[in-house]
Write a protein that holds these residues in place. Structure first.
Motif, PDB file in Angstrom:
ATOM      1  N   ASP A 276       0.257  -1.410   0.143  1.00  0.00           N
ATOM      2  CA  ASP A 276      -0.226   0.118   0.508  1.00  0.00           C
ATOM      3  C   ASP A 276       0.723   1.793   0.147  1.00  0.00           C
ATOM      4  OD1 ASP A 276       0.695   0.687   2.721  1.00  0.00           O
ATOM      5  OD2 ASP A 276      -0.913  -0.541   3.208  1.00  0.00           O
ATOM      6  N   GLU A 277       0.222   2.265  -0.166  1.00  0.00           N
ATOM      7  CA  GLU A 277       1.265   3.669  -0.145  1.00  0.00           C
ATOM      8  C   GLU A 277       1.625   3.331   1.501  1.00  0.00           C
ATOM      9  OE1 GLU A 277      -1.528   7.066   0.405  1.00  0.00           O
ATOM     10  OE2 GLU A 277      -3.578   5.819   0.560  1.00  0.00           O
ATOM     11  N   TYR A 278       1.457   3.080   2.146  1.00  0.00           N
ATOM     12  CA  TYR A 278       2.562   3.308   3.537  1.00  0.00           C
ATOM     13  C   TYR A 278       3.960   1.631   3.486  1.00  0.00           C
ATOM     14  CZ  TYR A 278      -1.788   5.775   4.218  1.00  0.00           C
ATOM     15  OH  TYR A 278      -2.688   7.362   3.857  1.00  0.00           O
ATOM     16  N   GLY A 279       3.969   1.615   2.746  1.00  0.00           N
ATOM     17  CA  GLY A 279       4.565   0.116   2.872  1.00  0.00           C
ATOM     18  C   GLY A 279       3.977  -0.517   2.963  1.00  0.00           C
ATOM     19  N   GLY A 280       2.756  -0.967   3.780  1.00  0.00           N
ATOM     20  CA  GLY A 280       1.948  -2.178   4.184  1.00  0.00           C
ATOM     21  C   GLY A 280       2.372  -3.080   3.293  1.00  0.00           C
ATOM     22  N   LEU A 281       2.150  -4.446   3.718  1.00  0.00           N
ATOM     23  CA  LEU A 281       1.819  -5.895   3.034  1.00  0.00           C
ATOM     24  C   LEU A 281       1.214  -6.257   4.084  1.00  0.00           C
ATOM     25  CD1 LEU A 281       4.686  -6.707   1.441  1.00  0.00           C
ATOM     26  CD2 LEU A 281       2.797  -6.425   0.079  1.00  0.00           C
ATOM     27  N   SER A 282      -0.520  -6.780   4.322  1.00  0.00           N
ATOM     28  CA  SER A 282      -1.041  -6.965   5.042  1.00  0.00           C
ATOM     29  C   SER A 282      -2.724  -7.675   4.177  1.00  0.00           C
ATOM     30  CB  SER A 282      -1.806  -5.590   5.960  1.00  0.00           C
ATOM     31  OG  SER A 282      -2.632  -4.610   5.892  1.00  0.00           O
ATOM     32  N   GLY A 283      -3.148  -8.999   5.212  1.00  0.00           N
ATOM     33  CA  GLY A 283      -4.609  -8.887   4.783  1.00  0.00           C
ATOM     34  C   GLY A 283      -4.068 -10.340   5.307  1.00  0.00           C
ATOM     35  N   GLN A 284      -5.604 -11.708   5.394  1.00  0.00           N
ATOM     36  CA  GLN A 284      -6.471 -12.487   5.879  1.00  0.00           C
ATOM     37  C   GLN A 284      -6.584 -13.599   5.479  1.00  0.00           C
ATOM     38  OE1 GLN A 284      -9.816 -10.686   8.430  1.00  0.00           O
ATOM     39  NE2 GLN A 284      -8.391 -10.207   9.791  1.00  0.00           N
ATOM     40  N   LEU A 285      -6.491 -14.941   5.709  1.00  0.00           N
ATOM     41  CA  LEU A 285      -6.800 -15.455   4.692  1.00  0.00           C
ATOM     42  C   LEU A 285      -7.378 -17.138   5.812  1.00  0.00           C
ATOM     43  CD1 LEU A 285      -5.789 -17.286   2.897  1.00  0.00           C
ATOM     44  CD2 LEU A 285      -3.777 -18.689   3.380  1.00  0.00           C
ATOM     45  N   GLU A 286      -8.959 -17.411   5.109  1.00  0.00           N
ATOM     46  CA  GLU A 286      -9.004 -18.270   6.262  1.00  0.00           C
ATOM     47  C   GLU A 286      -7.850 -19.678   5.528  1.00  0.00           C
ATOM     48  OE1 GLU A 286     -11.223 -18.737   7.617  1.00  0.00           O
ATOM     49  OE2 GLU A 286     -13.040 -16.978   7.395  1.00  0.00           O
ATOM     50  N   ALA A 287      -7.340 -20.418   7.337  1.00  0.00           N
ATOM     51  CA  ALA A 287      -7.208 -21.688   7.115  1.00  0.00           C
ATOM     52  C   ALA A 287      -7.479 -22.078   8.270  1.00  0.00           C
ATOM     53  CB  ALA A 287      -5.300 -21.099   6.465  1.00  0.00           C
ATOM     54  N   ALA A 288      -7.485 -23.883   7.908  1.00  0.00           N
ATOM     55  CA  ALA A 288      -7.513 -24.327   8.656  1.00  0.00           C
ATOM     56  C   ALA A 288      -6.335 -25.156   9.935  1.00  0.00           C
ATOM     57  CB  ALA A 288      -7.902 -25.784   8.433  1.00  0.00           C
ATOM     58  N   GLY A 289      -5.262 -24.745   8.556  1.00  0.00           N
ATOM     59  CA  GLY A 289      -3.961 -25.229   9.445  1.00  0.00           C
ATOM     60  C   GLY A 289      -3.507 -23.895   9.716  1.00  0.00           C
ATOM     61  N   ASP A 290      -2.173 -24.651  10.325  1.00  0.00           N
ATOM     62  CA  ASP A 290      -0.934 -23.517  10.981  1.00  0.00           C
ATOM     63  C   ASP A 290       0.278 -23.848  10.600  1.00  0.00           C
ATOM     64  OD1 ASP A 290      -2.577 -23.317  13.379  1.00  0.00           O
ATOM     65  OD2 ASP A 290      -2.307 -24.783  14.590  1.00  0.00           O
ATOM     66  N   THR A 291       0.111 -23.674   9.005  1.00  0.00           N
ATOM     67  CA  THR A 291       1.483 -24.233   8.302  1.00  0.00           C
ATOM     68  C   THR A 291       1.804 -23.256   6.911  1.00  0.00           C
ATOM     69  OG1 THR A 291       2.217 -26.501   9.781  1.00  0.00           O
ATOM     70  CG2 THR A 291       3.754 -25.228   7.636  1.00  0.00           C
ATOM     71  N   PHE A 292       2.341 -22.616   6.839  1.00  0.00           N
ATOM     72  CA  PHE A 292       2.033 -21.512   5.465  1.00  0.00           C
ATOM     73  C   PHE A 292       3.832 -21.446   4.754  1.00  0.00           C
ATOM     74  CE2 PHE A 292      -1.240 -20.944   8.595  1.00  0.00           C
ATOM     75  CZ  PHE A 292      -2.021 -21.658   7.739  1.00  0.00           C
ATOM     76  N   SER A 293       3.877 -20.917   4.182  1.00  0.00           N
ATOM     77  CA  SER A 293       4.988 -20.545   3.134  1.00  0.00           C
ATOM     78  C   SER A 293       5.053 -19.319   2.578  1.00  0.00           C
ATOM     79  CB  SER A 293       5.390 -21.845   1.852  1.00  0.00           C
ATOM     80  OG  SER A 293       4.143 -21.933   1.087  1.00  0.00           O
ATOM     81  N   ILE A 294       5.421 -18.643   2.324  1.00  0.00           N
ATOM     82  CA  ILE A 294       5.443 -17.141   1.537  1.00  0.00           C
ATOM     83  C   ILE A 294       6.449 -16.529   0.698  1.00  0.00           C
ATOM     84  CG2 ILE A 294       6.796 -14.616   2.569  1.00  0.00           C
ATOM     85  CD1 ILE A 294       5.447 -15.061   5.212  1.00  0.00           C
ATOM     86  N   GLU A 295       6.385 -16.167  -0.327  1.00  0.00           N
ATOM     87  CA  GLU A 295       7.090 -15.265  -1.428  1.00  0.00           C
ATOM     88  C   GLU A 295       6.699 -14.148  -1.047  1.00  0.00           C
ATOM     89  OE1 GLU A 295       6.830 -17.439  -5.629  1.00  0.00           O
ATOM     90  OE2 GLU A 295       5.547 -15.053  -6.302  1.00  0.00           O
ATOM     91  N   LEU A 296       8.108 -13.454  -0.646  1.00  0.00           N
ATOM     92  CA  LEU A 296       7.785 -12.322  -1.324  1.00  0.00           C
ATOM     93  C   LEU A 296       8.372 -11.123  -2.032  1.00  0.00           C
ATOM     94  CD1 LEU A 296       7.548  -9.046   0.442  1.00  0.00           C
ATOM     95  CD2 LEU A 296       9.368 -10.529   1.940  1.00  0.00           C
ATOM     96  N   THR A 297       8.242 -10.585  -2.943  1.00  0.00           N
ATOM     97  CA  THR A 297       8.889 -10.049  -4.293  1.00  0.00           C
ATOM     98  C   THR A 297       9.269  -8.697  -3.955  1.00  0.00           C
ATOM     99  OG1 THR A 297       8.344 -11.523  -5.432  1.00  0.00           O
ATOM    100  CG2 THR A 297       8.543  -9.460  -6.289  1.00  0.00           C
ATOM    101  N   LEU A 298      10.450  -7.939  -2.960  1.00  0.00           N
ATOM    102  CA  LEU A 298      10.813  -6.414  -3.380  1.00  0.00           C
ATOM    103  C   LEU A 298      11.811  -6.037  -4.686  1.00  0.00           C
ATOM    104  CD1 LEU A 298      11.288  -6.827   0.200  1.00  0.00           C
ATOM    105  CD2 LEU A 298       9.676  -5.986  -0.288  1.00  0.00           C
ATOM    106  N   GLY A 299      10.933  -5.147  -5.246  1.00  0.00           N
ATOM    107  CA  GLY A 299      11.883  -4.922  -6.489  1.00  0.00           C
ATOM    108  C   GLY A 299      12.429  -5.865  -7.087  1.00  0.00           C
TER     109      GLY A 299
END
Length: 315
Positions: free
Chosen positions: A173-196
């Protein structure tokens, strides 16, 4: 690093008590020291804590970062050096899984090396010189009391959070934030983060369960603390226990705070008085939360990005 958000007043979920995001100063990015060279990442999910001492990913880990083996590699279990951190990505589960991040183009200038430290905690202090009052609105003081440009939000970033079935995709967003919510049953997640031009991939990581049986004991008072001792029950799946203690928010010195980290198997944490007293000004000590957390970190040319998969407990 990333007035934009409140000045190091809270840490849990990247801003447990975040103020107006349209202000001048960047968000709290925490603390740590050290460096590593080994960046081997296994294919297995990160579902248990490494009992070896925590190390940190930073520029010291490889002098030639663009060609070094650490560059752009997410290292599970590692931390950023606080003075090199450009942002924190936090994943936490309430009714839904929440991801919150704020990324900048350089580290926070007013954070330097700790002035006090022991095996668990480090106290960081920033005392601006008189000439810092002459900084322009788009400047802040660095650790040498020199006016320097404020960090700018990292533009055009994106993040994908996935449990292998469902996924969440968010843009900066315009303040540099990346935020959101995900409906998920488990507790294990992977992340792909792109910065430039940097794409950071964190393998499947499990959010540790909240600590049970947490008890806090403050010696002295909130206006004059002598020490704080915390104990908890041994978790079934132990990770790391972490806390960020900010200076009272009425003071507004983002470079002054104490942070502590121990292995959850220790079942106790002691914070010494000299690391608390300087924070207990104005209306007193503002102790926040205890996090049960799994860390990861990656170095890119702009600085270090830290990932935290955590659950929070309020003493």
């Amino acid at each position: 690093m990333k007035k934009i958000v409140c000045m190091f007043i809270c840490l849990s979920v990247l801003a447990a008590c975040e103020d107006d995001p349209k202000g001048k100063d960047p968000v709290d990015m925490g603390t740590d020291q050290g460096s590593i060279k080994d960046t081997t990442v296994g294919d297995a999910s990160i579902d248990s804590a490494d009992s070896s001492p925590q190390q940190d990913v930073g520029k010291d880990s490889d002098e030639d970062l663009p060609d070094g083996e650490n560059f752009g590699v997410v290292v599970p279990g590692e931390r950023c050096i606080v003075s090199e951190r450009i942002g924190i990505v936090v994943v936490e589960k309430f009714q839904k899984v929440q991801v919150n991040a704020r990324l900048f183009d350089k580290p926070i200038p007013s954070i330097g090396d700790p002035v006090l430290s022991d095996e668990a905690c480090s106290f960081y202090e920033f005392v601006p010189a008189a000439n810092c009052r002459n900084c322009n609105n788009d400047q802040t003081c660095d650790g040498n009391s020199v006016c320097v440009d404020l960090p700018k939000v990292f533009p055009n970033g994106s993040l994908k959070l996935s449990d292998g079935v469902s996924e969440l995709r968010v843009m900066t967003d315009e303040y540099g934030g990346l935020s959101g919510q995900l409906e998920a049953a488990g507790d294990t997640f992977s992340i792909e983060l792109t910065l430039g031009s940097s794409v950071l991939n964190l393998p499947a990581t499990t959010i540790p369960a909240p600590l049970e049986g947490l008890v806090s004991n403050l010696s002295g008072s909130y206006e004059n603390p002598d020490a704080m001792d915390l104990t908890w029950d041994l978790p079934a799946d132990p990770a790391r226990v972490f806390t960020h203690v900010p200076i009272n928010h009425h003071v507004g010195l983002e470079g002054t705070f104490t942070e502590c980290e121990v292995d959850a198997t220790s079942k106790s944490l002691h914070i010494d008085g000299p690391m608390l007293k300087p924070l207990a000004v104005a209306t007193g000590l503002e102790f926040q939360t205890i996090n049960h957390v799994r860390f990861a970190a990656a170095q890119i040319k702009e600085g270090c990005v830290e990932f935290r998969f955590l659950s929070s407990t309020f003493p």
